[in-house]
Design a protein around this motif. Structure first.
Motif, short mmCIF file in Angstrom:
data_model
loop_
_atom_site.label_atom_id
_atom_site.label_comp_id
_atom_site.label_asym_id
_atom_site.label_seq_id
_atom_site.Cartn_x
_atom_site.Cartn_y
_atom_site.Cartn_z
N ASN A 29 41.84 15.68 -8.35
CA ASN A 29 41.22 16.65 -9.23
C ASN A 29 39.74 16.71 -8.84
OD1 ASN A 29 39.68 17.73 -11.45
ND2 ASN A 29 41.52 17.53 -12.72
N MET A 30 39.34 17.81 -8.22
CA MET A 30 38.00 17.91 -7.66
C MET A 30 36.90 17.93 -8.72
SD MET A 30 38.34 17.52 -4.55
CE MET A 30 39.91 16.67 -4.63
N ASN A 31 37.20 18.45 -9.91
CA ASN A 31 36.20 18.39 -10.98
C ASN A 31 35.92 16.94 -11.37
OD1 ASN A 31 35.72 21.13 -11.17
ND2 ASN A 31 37.32 21.43 -12.71
N TYR A 32 36.97 16.14 -11.41
CA TYR A 32 36.80 14.73 -11.75
C TYR A 32 36.01 14.00 -10.65
CZ TYR A 32 40.09 15.01 -15.67
OH TYR A 32 40.69 15.30 -16.85
N CYS A 33 36.33 14.31 -9.39
CA CYS A 33 35.59 13.69 -8.28
C CYS A 33 34.11 14.06 -8.36
CB CYS A 33 36.14 14.16 -6.94
SG CYS A 33 37.76 13.54 -6.53
N GLY A 34 33.85 15.34 -8.56
CA GLY A 34 32.47 15.80 -8.62
C GLY A 34 31.70 15.21 -9.78
N GLU A 35 32.31 15.19 -10.95
CA GLU A 35 31.62 14.63 -12.12
C GLU A 35 31.41 13.13 -11.97
OE1 GLU A 35 30.17 16.12 -15.04
OE2 GLU A 35 30.34 17.67 -13.51
N TYR A 36 32.42 12.46 -11.46
CA TYR A 36 32.29 11.01 -11.23
C TYR A 36 31.15 10.74 -10.25
CZ TYR A 36 33.82 6.16 -10.49
OH TYR A 36 33.88 4.79 -10.41
#
Length: 175
Positions: free
Chosen positions: A60-67
Motif C-alpha cells: 500500500n503506497m500511501n502507507y509506505c509514503g506516510e511511514y
C-alpha cells in the motif's frame, strides 16, 4: 528499546494531522490522534507505526509514503525513510517525491535522484498541489542546470541556493 524512544519522541513532536492527507483507515487515523494528544497513549503510537509498516509490506503506497514521511520528519530517521519515500514516489504517489526531493537536496546532496523525483512530482501532481507542482517543475530544471554547470559552483550549493531563492520569490514565509 528503539520503539520506546520512537514513541516517546512521537508523543511530543508528531503533528496532529500527520495521517489525514493520504490515509483513510479510520483505525490508523484514530491511533494517530491518540498518539498525538500526548495523553501517554504510547501504545497507540506503536500500533499506528506497526500498521503503517505492515500496510507498506503489503504494497500500500500511501502507507509506505506516510511511514517514510513520519520517520523522516518526526523521528529524524531520515536514512531509513528514503527507501519508503522512493517506493511510494515511484509507484504513483508523487506527493512523496516532493518530500524526497527536498531531503535529497538539503541533506544528502543526491542531485541525480532529487532531479528524478522532482520531475515525477512535476509531471504527476494535480491542481490540488499546485504550489508544490510549480516548485518541483522549476527545481527539476534548475537542478539539471546546476549539475551541468559545475565550472562555476558546487552543484549541491547551486541547487540549495536555487531552492532558497525560489522560496523567497514565491513568498513561502508568508506572515
Amino acid at each position: 528499546m528503539k520503539k520506546i524512544i520512537l514513541v516517546f519522541v512521537c508523543l511530543f513532536f508528531c503533528n496532529a494531522d500527520i495521517l489525514n492527507h493520504n490515509i483513510d483507515d479510520k483505525t490508523i487515523i484514530n491511533l494517530s490522534k491518540e498518539c498525538n494528544n500526548g495523553n501517554g497513549a504510547y501504545g497507540s503510537c506503536v500500533e499506528m507505526l506497526e500498521k503503517l509498516k505492515l500496510g507498506c509490506k503489503k504494497n500500500n503506497m500511501n502507507y509506505c509514503g506516510e511511514y517514510g514521511r513520519i520517520l523522516n520528519v518526526d523521528f529524524d530517521r531520515r536514512e531509513e525513510s528514503v527507501s519508503l519515500l522512493y517506493k511510494a514516489c515511484k509507484n504513483g504517489r508523487p506527493a512523496y517525491c516532493y518530500e524526497l526531493y527536498k531531503f535529497d537536496v538539503y541533506a544528502r546532496g543526491n542531485l541525480k535522484r532529487a532531479k528524478e523525483v522532482a520531475q515525477i512530482a512535476c509531471e504527476n501532481l494535480g491542481q490540488s498541489n499546485e504550489i508544490i507542482k510549480k516548485e518541483t517543475c522549476f527545481m527539476s530544471k534548475k537542478i539539471d542546470e546546476c549539475i551541468k554547470n559545475t565550472n562555476d559552483i558546487n552543484p549541491v550549493k547551486c541547487s540549495i541556493e536555487a531552492m532558497e531563492k525560489y522560496k523567497e520569490r514565491e513568498n513561502y514565509g508568508r506572515k
